[in-house]
Each structure stands twice: as structure tokens, then as C-alpha cells.
Design a protein around this motif. Structure first.
Motif, short mmCIF file in Angstrom:
data_model
loop_
_atom_site.label_atom_id
_atom_site.label_comp_id
_atom_site.label_asym_id
_atom_site.label_seq_id
_atom_site.Cartn_x
_atom_site.Cartn_y
_atom_site.Cartn_z
N GLY A 1 0.81 -1.22 0.00
CA GLY A 1 0.00 0.00 0.00
C GLY A 1 0.84 1.27 0.00
N GLN A 2 2.16 1.12 -0.05
CA GLN A 2 3.05 2.29 -0.07
C GLN A 2 3.06 2.92 -1.47
OE1 GLN A 2 5.03 3.31 2.71
NE2 GLN A 2 3.69 1.84 3.73
N ILE A 3 3.15 4.24 -1.49
CA ILE A 3 3.21 4.94 -2.77
C ILE A 3 4.65 4.96 -3.28
CG2 ILE A 3 2.99 7.23 -3.84
CD1 ILE A 3 0.45 7.53 -2.08
N GLN A 4 4.83 4.64 -4.54
CA GLN A 4 6.15 4.65 -5.18
C GLN A 4 6.10 5.61 -6.36
OE1 GLN A 4 8.66 2.89 -3.93
NE2 GLN A 4 7.50 1.63 -2.48
N ILE A 5 7.21 6.25 -6.60
CA ILE A 5 7.26 7.18 -7.74
C ILE A 5 8.47 6.87 -8.60
CG2 ILE A 5 7.50 9.61 -8.43
CD1 ILE A 5 6.29 9.80 -5.29
N ASN A 6 8.20 6.63 -9.87
CA ASN A 6 9.30 6.43 -10.82
C ASN A 6 9.24 7.51 -11.89
OD1 ASN A 6 8.84 3.33 -9.82
ND2 ASN A 6 10.96 3.77 -10.43
N ARG A 7 10.30 7.53 -12.68
CA ARG A 7 10.36 8.48 -13.79
C ARG A 7 10.41 7.68 -15.09
NH1 ARG A 7 14.97 12.82 -13.27
NH2 ARG A 7 13.54 13.53 -11.66
N ALA A 8 9.67 8.13 -16.07
CA ALA A 8 9.70 7.43 -17.37
C ALA A 8 10.02 8.40 -18.49
CB ALA A 8 8.37 6.74 -17.63
N PHE A 9 10.48 7.81 -19.58
CA PHE A 9 10.96 8.59 -20.74
C PHE A 9 10.44 7.97 -22.02
CE2 PHE A 9 14.08 8.30 -17.38
CZ PHE A 9 14.54 9.60 -17.20
N ARG A 10 10.19 8.82 -22.98
CA ARG A 10 10.05 8.34 -24.36
C ARG A 10 10.75 9.38 -25.22
NH1 ARG A 10 9.57 3.50 -26.88
NH2 ARG A 10 9.08 3.93 -29.04
N VAL A 11 11.78 8.95 -25.91
CA VAL A 11 12.51 9.86 -26.78
C VAL A 11 12.19 9.50 -28.23
CG1 VAL A 11 14.79 10.66 -27.52
CG2 VAL A 11 14.33 10.29 -25.10
N GLU A 12 11.48 10.42 -28.88
CA GLU A 12 11.07 10.21 -30.28
C GLU A 12 12.14 10.88 -31.14
OE1 GLU A 12 6.31 9.75 -29.41
OE2 GLU A 12 7.00 11.74 -30.02
N PHE A 13 13.07 10.07 -31.61
CA PHE A 13 14.31 10.62 -32.15
C PHE A 13 14.20 11.05 -33.60
CE2 PHE A 13 18.25 10.37 -29.55
CZ PHE A 13 18.95 11.35 -30.23
N ASN A 14 13.69 10.18 -34.44
CA ASN A 14 13.70 10.50 -35.87
C ASN A 14 12.59 9.75 -36.58
OD1 ASN A 14 14.55 10.46 -38.77
ND2 ASN A 14 16.27 11.60 -37.92
N SER A 15 11.76 10.49 -37.33
CA SER A 15 10.64 9.83 -38.02
C SER A 15 10.73 10.03 -39.53
CB SER A 15 9.31 10.36 -37.49
OG SER A 15 9.23 11.76 -37.69
N ALA A 16 11.96 10.17 -40.06
CA ALA A 16 12.09 10.39 -41.50
C ALA A 16 11.67 9.15 -42.29
CB ALA A 16 13.53 10.76 -41.85
N LEU A 17 11.85 7.98 -41.73
CA LEU A 17 11.57 6.76 -42.49
C LEU A 17 10.26 6.08 -42.10
CD1 LEU A 17 15.15 5.16 -42.57
CD2 LEU A 17 14.03 6.49 -44.35
N GLY A 18 9.64 6.54 -41.02
CA GLY A 18 8.40 5.90 -40.57
C GLY A 18 8.13 6.30 -39.13
N PRO A 19 7.06 5.71 -38.53
CA PRO A 19 6.77 6.01 -37.13
C PRO A 19 7.97 5.67 -36.24
CG PRO A 19 5.31 4.29 -37.99
CD PRO A 19 6.16 4.72 -39.12
#
Ligand code: NDP
Length: 449
Positions: free
Chosen positions: A74-92
Motif C-alpha cells: 500500500g506504499q506509494i512509489q514514484i518512478n520516472r519514465a521517458f520516451r525519446v522520439e528521435f527521428n521519423s524520416a523513415l516511418g513512425p
């Protein structure tokens, strides 16, 4: 001044250091690519005018967010998340999610940067991205993993989509985690958008051979490197670092093609089994029971466990680093060569340090860098997207054959490019330049993006 970069490239690298302070893995990945690009600027001076290298070094978008969740007490935990969208020249954007306590922006950026070139090399329509969190899945219950994944997706869903950004697995993220993430995406959006994630389970949109793809693909690449040298895997003693998804299926395919795999590892130690690693036992321990590698020697007492041991001290002819970045140093590389190693194929991303790579290259052994050798995973993810788009499901044999064809083509592309740019047999040069040219030409055609 850092040695080894020419006068055009040095300021570009210095700028990357200045703009991304403290992100050492990202610096390393960028440097490894740009130090091979001198001849490209000579042949294509327009790339210098268009500041193509500088543009590719800057992610299109970086998302950082809080992931609050409750543990079983029941303890609260906090994490950090990332999404780095680097290059979409060739597709998603396409690239996995990593859950590991070491994750921070610099790791995700190095992985996302590498992914641009890797994805380009596959010849498939996918851009480059990567994500993850400093969440540590070790010792967590199933429910905790689920709650964490649901919380993460509650933010991530607004940034991804089958035509935008398509995450998958990586360290700490397998089919179970993809299931929880996909389930929450479906729930929030009210859309069964199969193509929004890859690495799904077979009964709900996954592809046959995706689980095996990265490890198998690494061995297909290795086989090609050996073939052009008039050699083969038959009878070769192999060692494989790691014992996760990539390692297990690299072991499986290496054995199937006649190699003798005698050692694997995890972050606590090394198992050496002179009879050859027992794959059924390894899969049972790692995939079914989710136990540590020490369980292997408890079940098979003739095998040896080296606690905190270094796998690269085990004599072999073929070394397959399949665990994590910078796990193989110059010292390890020297030991491997002294003990008869003739080929290295990277199943992991950037597992060999720059100094280690230099040792291998100076010794003239076959060295397959991760962005080429482990591209089979993302390639098969793109095949999963194709199956999802056509609501089709291919057989294992057909999918594996497509994977093999792609890996052979990647090898050929890297080999030919290394020759064209004056470094025959140097797959680092070949992979970097072939990937860069594909992305650079696409960006050039699209104007200033
Ligand atoms: P898994 O989580 O399935 O397995 C990772 C393995 O590496 C485990 O044995 C783990 O040991 C070990 N490991 C992880 N971090 C460390 C560390 N800091 N030090 C020592 N050992 C470590 O991940 P994958 O097999 O999916 O990924 C392995 C590598 O392959 C990564 O570099 C990943 O980026 C790369 N890769 C993966 C692809 C995929 O399709 N999965 C595609 C392309 C590349 P422990 O359990 O003790 O942590």
C-alpha cells in the motif's frame, strides 16, 4: 580536442557534449557514429550545408513523466519514465521500452540514437525512438508490475499510435509487460489498435518468431560474417553474456547451427557448462519460473557457477555479448583474442566499449556491431506491424525466413558500404554510413525538418 575526429566533425561533437551534459552513454553513441562519417561529407558535401549530422543528433521530441504507483504493502512509489522520439524520416518512431534502475535520459537517448540507424538498415519503414523507466522489476509481484505498467501507459498513451510511435520490449520488458501496457492502452482509448505496440502475445496480435528474433538474427549475422571469411559456426565454442530474451535465443540458434555454447551469465555471475548449456533448463528457470541463474547449477550440479565472475575470461572462439551496454572492455577484448576468439557479434546494444572495439578491429577479427547484428528484433517487430495492418498471421517458418533474408541483406549492405568507403570488412563503418545515408537522403528530400 578529442583525438580521432576531423576538423569538420569535432565542433559537431563538442556541441553535442555541451547541449547534453552528463549523458555519457549518449555521447559515446554519437561519437562512435560521427567518427565514421568524414568520408560521407566528402562524397556528399550537401549534408554539411544542410547540417544533417547536427539535425540527426537532436531528438525530434523528448517526453519525461512521473509514474506514481502503489506497491503490495500500500506504499506509494514514484518512478520516472521517458520516451525519446528521435527521428521519423523513415516511418513512425520505433524502439523498445527498458525497465531498469540505471535508466536515465542519457541511456534512453543513446538507445534511441542507435535505433535510428539500426531501423534504417533493416530497409523497413520505421523511424527511431526508445523509452523506459528507472523502475526495477526485480523482486516485484505480478500485481506490482501490472499497476506500474498501467500507470505508465496512463500518460504514455497520448504520445503513441500505430502511425506515430510504436513501443516494444527491451531489458525488463517482455511479453508480460507488453500485455499490461497494451491492455491499458486499449482500455483508455477504446481502440483495439494492434499496431501500437509490438512484442505482443501470439493470441492477441503478436508475431511468430518475434520472441526469437533478436537472438536468431544475431546468429544469422554472425554466420554471414564467418561465411565471407570462408568459415562457419560448426564446431565453434561460443559464450553468451546475459540470460534474458536475446541471450536465450542466440544460444538456441547458435546450437542449431552447430556451435557449442558453454557459458552464459546474469548480473550476479556466470554459469559454465562444459556439456553445453541446457536450453530447456535455462528457459524453465528464466522464462517460466523467473528465477536467478544460480538455480541452473542447483538443478545441474556438474555445471559451475562463478559468482561475480567475468564471462570473457572463459576461452572461446565466438563471443556474443547479449546483456547490456559497456559490458565488454578493452581488457576483456584482449583476453578474448589471446584465448583464440575469432568473431564477436553484439546481441546487446553498445556492449563493447570504444576501446574494446578498437582492440577487436586491430586484431582483424570479425566484429558485428549491435546496430547491425541485433536488428533482427526490430525488423520482426516491423513484420508484426505488417501482419497487424493486414489482419494476417504468418507461420513461424515463413517469418523466420523473412528475418533471415533481412539479416543477410543487412550484412551485405554493411559489407558493401564498408568497401565503398575505404574500410573493407569494417562493419562499424559500414553500418553507420549505410544507416546515415538512408536517413539523410530521406530528410533531405523532405525539406527542413
Ligand atoms: P532481458 O531483460 O530479457 O535480459 C537482460 C539480461 O542482461 C539479463 O540476463 C540481465 O541480468 C543482464 N543484464 C541487464 N543489465 C545488466 C547489467 N547492468 N549488468 C549485467 N547484466 C545485466 O533483456 P533483453 O535480452 O531483451 O536485452 C538484452 C540486450 O539486448 C540489451 O542491450 C537490449 O537493449 C538489447 N536488445 C534487445 C532487443 C529485444 O528484442 N529484446 C532488441 C535489440 C537489442 P539480470 O537479470 O541479473 O539483470
Amino acid at each position: 580536442m578529442v583525438a580521432g575526429l576531423d576538423e569538420k566533425l569535432e565542433p559537431i561533437y563538442q556541441d553535442v557534449l555541451r547541449r547534453n551534459p552528463g549523458e555519457t552513454e549518449f555521447h559515446q553513441a554519437v561519437r562512435e557514429v560521427i567518427e565514421t562519417l568524414g568520408p560521407v561529407l566528402v562524397k556528399y558535401p550537401e549534408f554539411a550545408e544542410q547540417k544533417m549530422i547536427q539535425r540527426i543528433c537532436e531528438p525530434e521530441r523528448q517526453i519525461i513523466f512521473r509514474v506514481p504507483w502503489q506497491d503490495d504493502r500500500g506504499q506509494i512509489q514514484i518512478n520516472r519514465a521517458f520516451r525519446v522520439e528521435f527521428n521519423s524520416a523513415l516511418g513512425p518512431y520505433k524502439g523498445g521500452m527498458r525497465f531498469h534502475p540505471s535508466v536515465y535520459l542519457g541511456i534512453i537517448k543513446f538507445l534511441g540514437f542507435e535505433q535510428i540507424f539500426k531501423n534504417a538498415l533493416t530497409g523497413l519503414p520505421i523511424g527511431g525512438g526508445k523509452g523506459g523507466s528507472d523502475f526495477d522489476p526485480k523482486g516485484k509481484s505480478d500485481c506490482e508490475i501490472m499497476r506500474f505498467c498501467q500507470s505508465l501507459m496512463t500518460e504514455l498513451y497520448r504520445h503513441i499510435g500505430d502511425h506515430t510511435d510504436v513501443p516494444a520490449g527491451d531489458i525488463g520488458v517482455g511479453e508480460r509487460e507488453v500485455g499490461y501496457l497494451f491492455g491499458q492502452y486499449k482500455r483508455i482509448t477504446n481502440r483495439y489498435e494492434s499496431g501500437v505496440m509490438t512484442g505482443k502475445g501470439l493470441s492477441w496480435g503478436g508475431s511468430r518468431a518475434r520472441r526469437e528474433a533478436t537472438g536468431y538474427g544475431t546468429i544469422f549475422f554472425l554466420e554471414e560474417m564467418l561465411r565471407v571469411r570462408g568459415n562457419s559456426l560448426v564446431g565453434k565454442t561460443c559464450i553468451v553474456s546475459g540470460s534474458g530474451n536475446v541471450a536465450i535465443y542466440a544460444i538456441e540458434k547458435a546450437k542449431a547451427l552447430g556451435g557449442r555454447v558453454i557459458a552464459c551469465s546474469d548480473s550476479n555471475g556466470v554459469v559454465v557448462d562444459r556439456d553445453g548449456i541446457d536450453l530447456d533448463l535455462l528457459k524453465q528457470i528464466k522464462e517460466v519460473e523467473r528465477r536467478r541463474l544460480t538455480a541452473y547449477v542447483q538443478e545441474k550440479t556438474s555445471a559451475t557457477y562463478l559468482e561475480n565472475g567475468c564471462i570473457w575470461t572463459i576461452p572461446c572462439q565466438v563471443a556474443l555479448p547479449c546483456a547490456t551496454q559497456n559490458e565488454l572492455t578493452a581488457k576483456d577484448a584482449k583476453t578474448l583474442i589471446e584465448q583464440g576468439c575469432i568473431a564477436v557479434a553484439e546481441g546487446a546494444n553498445m556492449p563493447t566499449t570504444p576501446e574494446g572495439i578498437r582492440v577487436f578491429q586491430d586484431a582483424g577479427i570479425a566484429f558485428g556491431p549491435g546496430k547491425a547484428a541485433n536488428a533482427g528484433g526490430v525488423a520482426t517487430s516491423a513484420l508484426e506491424m505488417q501482419q497487424n495492418a493486414s489482419r494476417d498471421s504468418w507461420t513461424f517458418d515463413y517469418t523466420e525466413q523473412r528475418l533471415k533474408t533481412i539479416m543477410v541483406a543487412i550484412h551485405r549492405r554493411c559489407h558493401e558500404t564498408s568497401e565503398e568507403f575505404g574500410a573493407p570488412g569494417n562493419y562499424v563503418v559500414g553500418a553507420n554510413i549505410a544507416g546515415f545515408l538512408k536517413v539523410g537522403h530521406a530528410m533531405s528530400a523532405m525539406g527542413l525538418i
